[in-house]
Design an enzyme around this catalytic site. Structure first.
Site, PDB file in Angstrom:
ATOM      1  N   ARG A 193      34.046  13.976  38.434  1.00 36.97           N
ATOM      2  CA  ARG A 193      35.459  14.160  38.050  1.00 36.97           C
ATOM      3  C   ARG A 193      36.216  15.032  39.063  1.00 36.97           C
ATOM      4  NH1 ARG A 193      33.428  10.870  36.098  1.00 36.97           N
ATOM      5  NH2 ARG A 193      32.884  10.510  33.921  1.00 36.97           N
ATOM      6  N   SER A 251      38.244  13.161  27.255  1.00 40.36           N
ATOM      7  CA  SER A 251      37.377  14.352  27.222  1.00 40.36           C
ATOM      8  C   SER A 251      38.158  15.533  27.755  1.00 40.36           C
ATOM      9  CB  SER A 251      36.142  14.143  28.095  1.00 40.36           C
ATOM     10  OG  SER A 251      35.395  13.076  27.594  1.00 40.36           O
ATOM     11  N   GLU A 261      38.719  19.495  31.990  1.00 38.58           N
ATOM     12  CA  GLU A 261      38.837  18.259  32.788  1.00 38.58           C
ATOM     13  C   GLU A 261      40.313  17.858  32.858  1.00 38.58           C
ATOM     14  OE1 GLU A 261      35.977  15.142  32.035  1.00 38.58           O
ATOM     15  OE2 GLU A 261      37.486  13.590  32.390  1.00 38.58           O
TER      16      GLU A 261
END
Ligand SMILES: Cc1cc2nc3c(=O)[nH]c(=O)nc-3n(C[C@H](O)[C@H](O)[C@H](O)COP(=O)(O)OP(=O)(O)OC[C@H]3O[C@@H](n4cnc5c(N)ncnc54)[C@H](O)[C@@H]3O)c2cc1C
Length: 305
Positions: A177, A227, A297
């Site tokens: 990510r 998420s 995130e």
């Protein structure tokens, strides 16, 4: 001054709706949260984009490139600068043999669909990720054990000096990510994926199976940004959050989803401040109970206290 800046943007982007002021970001984020962007701009091709960025530089206006807003929390006070969403000239998707090329504004779901229709396998995992290609490359989006890095073979970017460069994935330092795209000040313009030939019916079946798994496990019925936290090495964020006792925990209308504790959802009319406060409390609780640091995130835009 603000009239002069508006007119400067309008000289670059001449079609109706390309230059807007005080545009609420609620309609541009999957969280359905966010105050106004001072300027909301939609350059339709890379020429207009480069000129738009020059106007920003000339007048000292901070700018932010928006993809599909699916990994974004925008402050309640909005963004005192230019939010730039790549317009229609950036959404083309084309195949050449076993390769697929797409503009940065194309949705990952549309690219995965085009790959399936062309009998190309390798992007099935991306079919349910609600981001654009640009946001996907920046985040090295992934799911079910695969990530874009696995199939990406080139990315075209606009550099801070205004030139187009074609880079290999290695040059973008793609990791879990993460990438170096934002820190280098690049704007993703286009990318290409190298896929394998497959049977369309098998590709479709795989995409359907993954979509069913998402519907079963994820709170897709509520606005969210997916998420909320990255997966800490050796753990699952959702499990840590659940085991720390935060399932269903609320701050105002921001809630840790009882269906999947890795998701913070907007259960009504949540504010960015509520989401932010909830995330801070969850992270502190997990740290206290398990000694593990949770890293967001979701990206934040604008002022947060
Ligand atoms: C229901 C749901 C499920 C999700 N599932 C997943 C999943 O399975 N896997 C996963 O990885 N993510 C998932 N996400 C998160 C999100 O979809 C991804 O992170 C996606 O890649 C973000 O893309 P975006 O276009 O929406 O980016 P945005 O949220 O608009 O932006 C994200 C970042 O990318 C930057 N950016 C966007 N476009 C460009 C560009 N052209 N050039 C330079 N910078 C750019 C922005 O400035 C920002 O910093 C999910 C989100 C939701 C809401």
């Amino acid at each position: 001054m603000s009239g002069e800046i508006f007119r400067a943007f309008c000289r670059v982007m001449k079609e109706e709706g390309q230059v807007r002021e005080q545009e609420s970001m609620k309609g541009h984020t999957t969280f359905r949260i966010g105050g106004p962007a001072q300027y909301f701009l939609s350059p339709k091709d890379s020429g207009e984009l480069a000129e738009t960025l020059s106007v920003c530089r000339e007048y000292g206006i901070p700018w932010f490139i928006l993809g599909n807003g699916s990994n974004l929390l925008v402050s309640d006070s909005g963004y005192p600068g230019a939010v730039i969403q790549l317009g229609k000239g950036f959404s083309e998707i084309r195949t050449e043999g076993s390769r697929i090329y797409a503009g940065a504004g194309a949705l990952l779901s549309a690219i995965a669909r085009k790959a399936w229709e062309a009998g190309l396998s390798g992007l099935e995992f991306a079919g349910g990720i609600p981001g654009s290609l640009g946001g996907g490359v920046v985040m090295n989006a992934g799911a079910y054990g695969k990530e874009l890095k696995d199939v990406l073979f080139y990315v075209a970017v606009l550099t801070p000096k205004g030139s187009r460069e074609e880079l290999t994935p290695d040059q973008l330092e793609l990791g879990y990510r993460t990438s170096n795209i934002l820190s280098r000040g690049y704007v993703v313009l286009e990318a290409g994926f190298s896929l394998k030939e497959g049977k369309p019916e098998e590709i479709f079946a795989q995409m359907e199976e993954l979509a069913a798994r998402r519907r079963e496990k994820q709170p897709l019925e509520y606005p969210s940004a997916g998420s909320t936290f990255k997966r800490p090495a050796g753990y699952f964020a959702g499990k840590l959050i659940q085991d720390a006792g935060f399932s269903g925990f609320r701050v105002g209308d921001a809630q840790v989803s009882p269906k999947h504790c890795g998701f913070v959802v907007n259960a009504g009319n949540a504010s960015a401040a509520e989401v932010s406060a909830l995330c801070a409390q969850v992270a502190a609780g997990v740290k206290e109970k398990f000694g593990v640091d949770l890293e967001m995130e979701v990206k934040k835009l604008g002022q947060f206290s």
